[in-house]
Design a protein around this motif. Structure first.
Motif, mmCIF file in Angstrom:
data_model
loop_
_atom_site.group_PDB
_atom_site.id
_atom_site.type_symbol
_atom_site.label_atom_id
_atom_site.label_comp_id
_atom_site.label_asym_id
_atom_site.label_seq_id
_atom_site.Cartn_x
_atom_site.Cartn_y
_atom_site.Cartn_z
ATOM 1 N N UNK A 442 -28.268 32.799 0.745
ATOM 2 C CA UNK A 442 -27.997 34.079 1.196
ATOM 3 C C UNK A 442 -26.834 34.406 2.150
ATOM 4 N N UNK A 443 -26.484 33.556 2.875
ATOM 5 C CA UNK A 443 -25.717 33.791 4.065
ATOM 6 C C UNK A 443 -24.209 34.112 3.516
ATOM 7 N N UNK A 444 -23.501 35.037 3.942
ATOM 8 C CA UNK A 444 -22.208 35.499 3.416
ATOM 9 C C UNK A 444 -21.237 34.271 3.905
ATOM 10 N N UNK A 445 -20.286 34.265 3.040
ATOM 11 C CA UNK A 445 -19.572 32.893 3.298
ATOM 12 C C UNK A 445 -18.481 33.124 4.532
ATOM 13 N N UNK A 446 -18.230 32.308 5.393
ATOM 14 C CA UNK A 446 -17.444 32.395 6.415
ATOM 15 C C UNK A 446 -16.106 31.904 6.058
ATOM 16 N N UNK A 447 -15.911 31.049 4.869
ATOM 17 C CA UNK A 447 -14.496 30.758 4.542
ATOM 18 C C UNK A 447 -14.497 30.367 3.166
ATOM 19 N N UNK A 448 -13.593 30.612 2.547
ATOM 20 C CA UNK A 448 -13.478 29.912 1.176
ATOM 21 C C UNK A 448 -12.423 28.949 1.042
ATOM 22 N N UNK A 449 -12.594 27.959 0.522
ATOM 23 C CA UNK A 449 -11.656 26.668 0.524
ATOM 24 C C UNK A 449 -11.106 26.303 -0.846
ATOM 25 N N UNK A 450 -9.826 26.174 -0.921
ATOM 26 C CA UNK A 450 -9.440 25.550 -2.214
ATOM 27 C C UNK A 450 -9.073 24.339 -2.354
ATOM 28 N N UNK A 451 -9.952 23.652 -3.325
ATOM 29 C CA UNK A 451 -9.871 21.982 -3.188
ATOM 30 C C UNK A 451 -9.265 21.446 -4.555
ATOM 31 N N UNK A 452 -8.828 20.388 -4.443
ATOM 32 C CA UNK A 452 -7.969 19.893 -5.678
ATOM 33 C C UNK A 452 -8.627 18.374 -6.095
ATOM 34 N N UNK A 453 -8.557 18.276 -7.337
ATOM 35 C CA UNK A 453 -8.850 17.003 -8.193
ATOM 36 C C UNK A 453 -7.700 16.552 -8.884
ATOM 37 N N UNK A 454 -7.132 15.428 -8.613
ATOM 38 C CA UNK A 454 -5.666 15.097 -9.121
ATOM 39 C C UNK A 454 -5.853 13.626 -9.568
ATOM 40 N N UNK A 455 -4.949 13.252 -10.536
ATOM 41 C CA UNK A 455 -5.028 11.905 -11.126
ATOM 42 C C UNK A 455 -3.590 11.521 -10.703
ATOM 43 N N UNK A 456 -3.395 10.246 -9.873
ATOM 44 C CA UNK A 456 -2.065 9.618 -9.787
ATOM 45 C C UNK A 456 -2.210 8.304 -10.188
ATOM 46 N N UNK A 457 -1.203 7.317 -9.652
ATOM 47 C CA UNK A 457 -1.205 6.083 -9.982
ATOM 48 C C UNK A 457 -1.057 5.210 -8.436
ATOM 49 N N UNK A 458 -1.541 4.026 -8.501
ATOM 50 C CA UNK A 458 -1.422 3.215 -7.493
ATOM 51 C C UNK A 458 -0.040 2.399 -7.310
ATOM 52 N N UNK A 459 0.128 1.498 -6.661
ATOM 53 C CA UNK A 459 1.444 0.841 -6.570
ATOM 54 C C UNK A 459 1.256 -0.384 -7.689
ATOM 55 N N UNK A 460 0.319 -0.440 -8.462
ATOM 56 C CA UNK A 460 0.205 -1.591 -9.607
ATOM 57 C C UNK A 460 0.271 -0.625 -10.910
ATOM 58 N N UNK A 461 0.707 0.786 -10.773
ATOM 59 C CA UNK A 461 0.485 1.344 -11.920
ATOM 60 C C UNK A 461 -0.893 1.910 -12.557
ATOM 61 N N UNK A 463 -4.545 3.890 -12.661
ATOM 62 C CA UNK A 463 -5.038 5.334 -12.627
ATOM 63 C C UNK A 463 -5.564 5.121 -11.222
ATOM 64 N N UNK A 464 -5.190 6.114 -10.094
ATOM 65 C CA UNK A 464 -5.935 6.468 -8.864
ATOM 66 C C UNK A 464 -6.284 7.993 -8.809
ATOM 67 N N UNK A 465 -7.557 8.156 -9.049
ATOM 68 C CA UNK A 465 -7.804 9.680 -8.805
ATOM 69 C C UNK A 465 -8.138 10.051 -7.458
ATOM 70 N N UNK A 466 -7.761 11.196 -6.888
ATOM 71 C CA UNK A 466 -7.822 11.579 -5.794
ATOM 72 C C UNK A 466 -8.385 13.038 -5.488
ATOM 73 N N UNK A 467 -8.878 13.211 -4.290
ATOM 74 C CA UNK A 467 -9.150 14.715 -3.964
ATOM 75 C C UNK A 467 -8.207 15.173 -2.993
ATOM 76 N N UNK A 468 -8.097 16.543 -2.783
ATOM 77 C CA UNK A 468 -7.158 17.033 -2.061
ATOM 78 C C UNK A 468 -7.435 18.541 -1.638
ATOM 79 N N UNK A 469 -6.486 19.168 -1.243
ATOM 80 C CA UNK A 469 -6.713 20.781 -1.297
ATOM 81 C C UNK A 469 -5.433 21.305 -2.065
ATOM 82 N N UNK A 470 -5.557 22.654 -2.406
ATOM 83 C CA UNK A 470 -4.399 23.018 -3.176
ATOM 84 C C UNK A 470 -3.240 23.218 -2.573
#
Length: 594
Positions: A442-461, A463-470
């Motif tokens: 019920x409490x009104x939001x103090x903030x809205x955050x925009x977060x990211x789901x991303x799929x990259x690669x590591x040093x060996x090629x 798949x490396x999935x990551x979180x982050x921000x927009x």
């Protein structure tokens, strides 16, 4: 990483899968174990067993033992090795696994006889709201892992000088869904070993659960940095059922099934070697720069479906209502459950992960369950005397747009309505409402955050999935905290999924409300993953199966998933994808409540 190649290599298809009399077990009196026929798969260094050679619906569903912690107090559970017959069917094969055993107290001290037998899944702890339980989690694991450990990723022993051979397997237990202080939350860096090595956030092995939340289906599992996928796969998981006066009143007044008619079911997928040992892929699917050794996988999809640690069991039931507490405890596999695409008997959803729905919701289609999600169901077998119905799964791998599920993983377990009805037990009448109103923050939001789901690669090629921000793009586990809600504030988190798959996103500590989802388009920086020029389409409200209190939410590809949570305890917690292969490499971030 060509994930389609990985999926095709992992899915065993072809005529060899369809053997006659799959539901017929060898004679139960068979005294000698017979190795299962092997199947070649380039992702495994040793041969793996043909899943279709394992009899289905030949063994009864095991029921985890229960520990009565309703009065609060102290419990001691030991993590350790054991052997169990997971495959059943009279094959005579036992599997080395890890699990939990309860160390009992006698005369005010610990029993000199040591722990009770270790079991997988672990025993179900049954606790009561506002009656604290203190659990001493003892790490009794060996100095050798059951499964191949990838030391190239960021894991517990990275850059420490510790080794499993010298210090033992690191572990730390997280009460998933628990409203828990940070020092008892099972932070991934709070691991410890049987040899005395500890992680940078270690704060002891005695965890305090004050149970300051409503009745819910919680579960406990290992959460060690970089090897959660392996420790959980080895067996380190169990249920924690929390009662409260409201739920107990419903049970007392025969409004919910209870006693032998309430069962917890954890669904997990596995693979095996022909001699019955657990098998887990240990080479990368497609990585020309790989230096050798075991490798983390982009996902794992086993073809042998276990329920409560038994492959394709059956459950004999009376023609009455049952309460089933379902958990998807698989590493990566989603389940879309039904009985052959429909429900030939009434199935009613009464709760999500962290509590009841406002009203019971009859299911009119398949039920999707992501890794880490739980549901509370009432299943009505009245009028089905003599019938048998198979619980099936048709969720693609990866979900939702991957390959069709390959047999025999399209079957889960069988219900056989063949027990005489106990007329002494009243038939429950589900109430019209289960909570005073629809679940809301019920409490009104103090903030809205925009977060990211991303799929990259590591040093060996790989798949490396990551979180982050927009705004900043993808971030690593070790990058500074970017999510820092104020104490006793509510926030809206908008999760933008730019990957091709659905990710189950789990926040520690909080329960949240699923607000809506909407398609979006955006420009994405190919290096950082940051988004710009975002255009969001028409929001769609969550369906009734997501309108209760949640701690894990599926975030579909190409959509922004919006949730709202109240952050009411100060300290450091984590949020992550609950596909365990993603969490370990390295789709997990710290967040801090200030």
């Amino acid at each position: 990483m060509d994930r389609r190649r990985f999926i095709q290599a992992s899915s065993l298809t072809g005529g060899a899968l369809l053997l006659p009399a799959l539901g017929t077990a060898p004679p139960a009196a068979a005294r000698e174990a017979v190795a299962l026929p092997p199947v070649d798969d380039p992702l495994y260094r040793e041969p793996i067993a043909d899943p279709a050679a394992i009899p289905r619906f030949a063994d009864p569903l095991p029921r985890p033992s229960r520990v009565d912690a309703l009065g609060g107090g102290d419990q001691t559970l030991v993590m350790g090795p054991t052997r169990q017959d997971l495959l059943g069917g009279g094959l005579g094969l036992t599997t080395p696994v890890w699990g939990f055993g309860v160390r009992r107290r006698h005369g005010g001290g610990l029993s000199s006889a040591g722990p009770a037998p270790v079991s997988y899944p672990g025993p179900t702890l049954v606790a009561h709201r506002d009656r604290p339980v203190r659990v001493h989690w003892i790490n009794g694991l060996p100095h050798r892992h059951l499964l191949p450990v990838d030391t190239t990723i960021h894991w517990a022993f990275a850059h420490t000088g510790h080794t499993i051979e010298r210090d033992g397997v690191p572990a730390v237990v997280h009460l998933h869904g628990g409203h828990t202080e940070p020092d008892s939350d099972g932070h991934p860096d709070a691991w410890y070993t049987p040899g005395g090595a500890v992680g940078p956030r270690f704060d002891g092995t005695r965890f305090h659960y004050d149970n300051s939340q409503e009745a819910a289906t919680l579960w406990y599992h290992d959460h060690t940095l970089g090897i959660t996928r392996l420790n959980v796969y080895a067996g380190l998981a169990g249920f924690y059922l929390l009662r409260d006066p409201h739920e107990l009143s419903l049970i007392e007044h025969h409004r919910l099934p209870s006693g032998p008619y309430e069962l917890e079911l954890v669904i997990q997928d596995r693979m095996f070697h022909p001699d019955g040992r657990l098998a887990y892929p240990d080479v990368p699917a497609d990585s020309p720069d790989w230096p050798g050794g075991p490798s983390v996988q982009p996902e794992f999809f086993g073809q042998v479906i276990l329920v409560n640690g038994k492959a394709w069991p059956y459950l004999d039931v009376e023609p009455r209502q049952y309460r089933l507490r379902l958990l998807n405890g698989s590493n990566s596999r989603f389940y879309r459950l039904s009985a052959g695409g429909r429900w030939p008997f009434p199935v009613t959803l009464i709760g999500t992960e962290l509590g009841f729905l406002h009203r019971p919701h009859p299911l009119d289609g398949p039920l999707v369950l992501a890794p880490g999600e739980r549901v509370d169901l009432v299943v009505d077998f009245r009028g089905l005397e003599g019938q048998a119905h198979t619980l099936t799964n048709d969720a693609p791998t990866p979900f939702p747009d991957g390959d069709p599920v390959a047999p025999p993983a399209d079957q889960v377990m069988r219900f056989r309505v063949n027990r005489a009805r106990d007329e002494r037990v009243p038939e429950p009448r589900l109430p019209r409402t289960l909570r005073r109103g629809p679940f809301r923050i019920p409490r009104p939001p103090a903030r809205t955050r925009r977060l990211l789901l991303f799929e990259g690669t590591d040093e060996f090629g790989r798949m490396k999935p990551l979180l982050g921000t927009v705004e900043r793009g993808a971030l690593e586990w070790s990058d500074p905290v970017t999510e820092d809600p104020g104490l006793h504030t509510a926030e809206v988190w908008e999760i933008f999924n730019t990957t091709p798959d659905t990710h189950p996103i789990h926040l520690h500590l909080v329960r949240f409300q699923v607000l809506d989802r909407a398609p979006f388009t955006a420009d994405q920086d190919p290096r950082t993953g940051a988004l710009s020029n975002i255009a969001v389409g028409q929001p769609q409200q969550p369906d009734a199966t997501e309108r209760g209190p949640k701690d894990t939410v599926p975030a579909p590809p190409g959509q922004v998933t919006r949730i709202k949570a109240l952050f009411d305890r100060r300290g450091l917690y984590v949020w992550h994808c609950h596909i365990l292969e993603h969490e370990d490499h390295e789709m997990m971030r710290n967040y801090r409540i200030r």
